[in-house]
Write an enzyme that holds these catalytic residues in place. Structure first.
Site, PDB file in Angstrom:
ATOM      1  N   GLY A 224       0.793  -1.230   0.000  1.00 31.44           N
ATOM      2  CA  GLY A 224       0.000   0.000   0.000  1.00 31.44           C
ATOM      3  C   GLY A 224       0.821   1.272   0.000  1.00 31.44           C
TER       4      GLY A 224
ATOM      5  CB  THR B 276      -2.652   3.239  -1.792  1.00 32.34           C
ATOM      6  OG1 THR B 276      -2.835   2.281  -2.842  1.00 32.34           O
ATOM      7  CG2 THR B 276      -4.007   3.775  -1.357  1.00 32.34           C
TER       8      THR B 276
ATOM      9  CG  ASP C  72       8.419   0.853  -8.067  1.00 30.33           C
ATOM     10  OD1 ASP C  72       9.353   0.343  -7.414  1.00 30.33           O
ATOM     11  OD2 ASP C  72       7.235   0.467  -7.962  1.00 30.33           O
TER      12      ASP C  72
ATOM     13  CE1 TYR D  41      14.044  -6.150 -13.380  1.00 26.65           C
ATOM     14  CE2 TYR D  41      12.945  -8.239 -12.927  1.00 26.65           C
ATOM     15  CZ  TYR D  41      13.437  -7.310 -13.829  1.00 26.65           C
ATOM     16  OH  TYR D  41      13.326  -7.543 -15.166  1.00 26.65           O
ATOM     17  CG  ASP D  42      12.687  -7.556  -5.015  1.00 27.38           C
ATOM     18  OD1 ASP D  42      12.390  -6.879  -6.022  1.00 27.38           O
ATOM     19  OD2 ASP D  42      11.871  -8.276  -4.426  1.00 27.38           O
TER      20      ASP D  42
ATOM     21  NE  ARG E 214      -3.231  -6.566   0.071  1.00 26.90           N
ATOM     22  CZ  ARG E 214      -3.091  -5.600   0.973  1.00 26.90           C
ATOM     23  NH1 ARG E 214      -2.045  -4.780   0.909  1.00 26.90           N
ATOM     24  NH2 ARG E 214      -3.980  -5.436   1.925  1.00 26.90           N
ATOM     25  NE  ARG E 215       5.605  -9.633  -7.307  1.00 27.84           N
ATOM     26  CZ  ARG E 215       6.694  -8.875  -7.322  1.00 27.84           C
ATOM     27  NH1 ARG E 215       6.853  -7.951  -6.393  1.00 27.84           N
ATOM     28  NH2 ARG E 215       7.600  -9.005  -8.254  1.00 27.84           N
TER      29      ARG E 215
ATOM     30  CB  VAL F 216      -0.576  -6.461 -14.754  1.00 31.45           C
ATOM     31  CG1 VAL F 216       0.152  -6.621 -16.083  1.00 31.45           C
ATOM     32  CG2 VAL F 216      -1.936  -7.159 -14.789  1.00 31.45           C
TER      33      VAL F 216
END
Length: 218
Positions: free
Chosen positions: A15, A18, A36, A55-56, A133-134, A138
């Site tokens: 979140g 958001t 991002d 990526y992380d 959620r993941r 998309v």
């Protein structure tokens, strides 16, 4: 001119965006710098032994470019906002406060950036909720099979541990130099399972209180 830098970090799909967008829409003279936006090109991001793209990690991000943007805002937030066509209140008022919201999953893992935050929030949700959620989000490129369990969640746990270590070091540094820091060094952990309205309202109230304090300072 007074400034406030708010960091919004946490687990993937917790979140962060958001919350950041809500704060930006509600608070005048604010803007968002999102981590991002600083990913390196996919072609230069290496894969691990399982073939999962890494990526992380901080190495997958242009962190120097990102922190340069943060310093550009800190240098002159009025110019920074105007150059991006963002709406400003009357910047001639001495008590006006500018707010920068820095959002991202590794913002607290990069020490030079971590040290710049005045307020820190870390959104967390349990494994099962995060995975669900993941799975419905998309991504481009899309997550390969097994990516969440084989890479995303283990890296989240590793990065969270590293974040806590870095934050402790910053706290120790301030204590050892007897430097009186105006804001808490450690992040406020937010329960991502609470209703969206509850989380947004709590953080908004916190930030508004800090803005009021700054406006009351001579």
């Amino acid at each position: 001119m007074k400034t406030l830098v708010v960091g919004v970090g946490g687990v993937t799909n917790g979140g962060k965006s958001t919350l950041s967008q809500f704060l930006h829409q509600k608070i005048h003279n604010s803007c968002i710098i999102a981590q991002d936006s600083y990913f390196k090109d996919d072609s230069v991001v290496p894969a691990d032994s399982n073939g999962f793209k890494q990526y992380d990690t901080l190495d997958a991000l242009h962190m120097e470019k990102m922190i340069k943007e943060v310093y550009s805002w800190k240098n002159d937030p009025d110019v920074f906002l105007r150059e991006r066509g963002l709406i400003l209140k009357d910047s001639s008022v001495d008590s006006e406060v500018y707010i920068l919201i820095v959002e991202g999953f590794l913002i607290f893992n990069y020490s030079p950036l971590n040290e710049l935050f005045d307020m820190k929030y870390f959104l967390e949700i349990p494994y099962e909720v995060c995975k669900k959620r993941r799975s419905i989000r998309v991504y481009s490129p899309p997550d390969p099979p097994g990516y969440f369990d084989g890479y995303v969640w283990p890296m989240y746990l590793q990065n969270r541990k590293e974040m806590e270590r870095i934050t402790s070091e910053i706290d120790s540094m301030y204590r050892s130099t007897c430097y009186l820091y105006a804001y808490p060094v450690f992040a406020v952990y937010l329960d991502g399972l609470k209703t969206k309205d509850e989380v947004l309202a709590a953080v908004y109230k916190d930030v508004c209180q800090e803005i009021d304090k700054l406006q009351g300072q001579s």
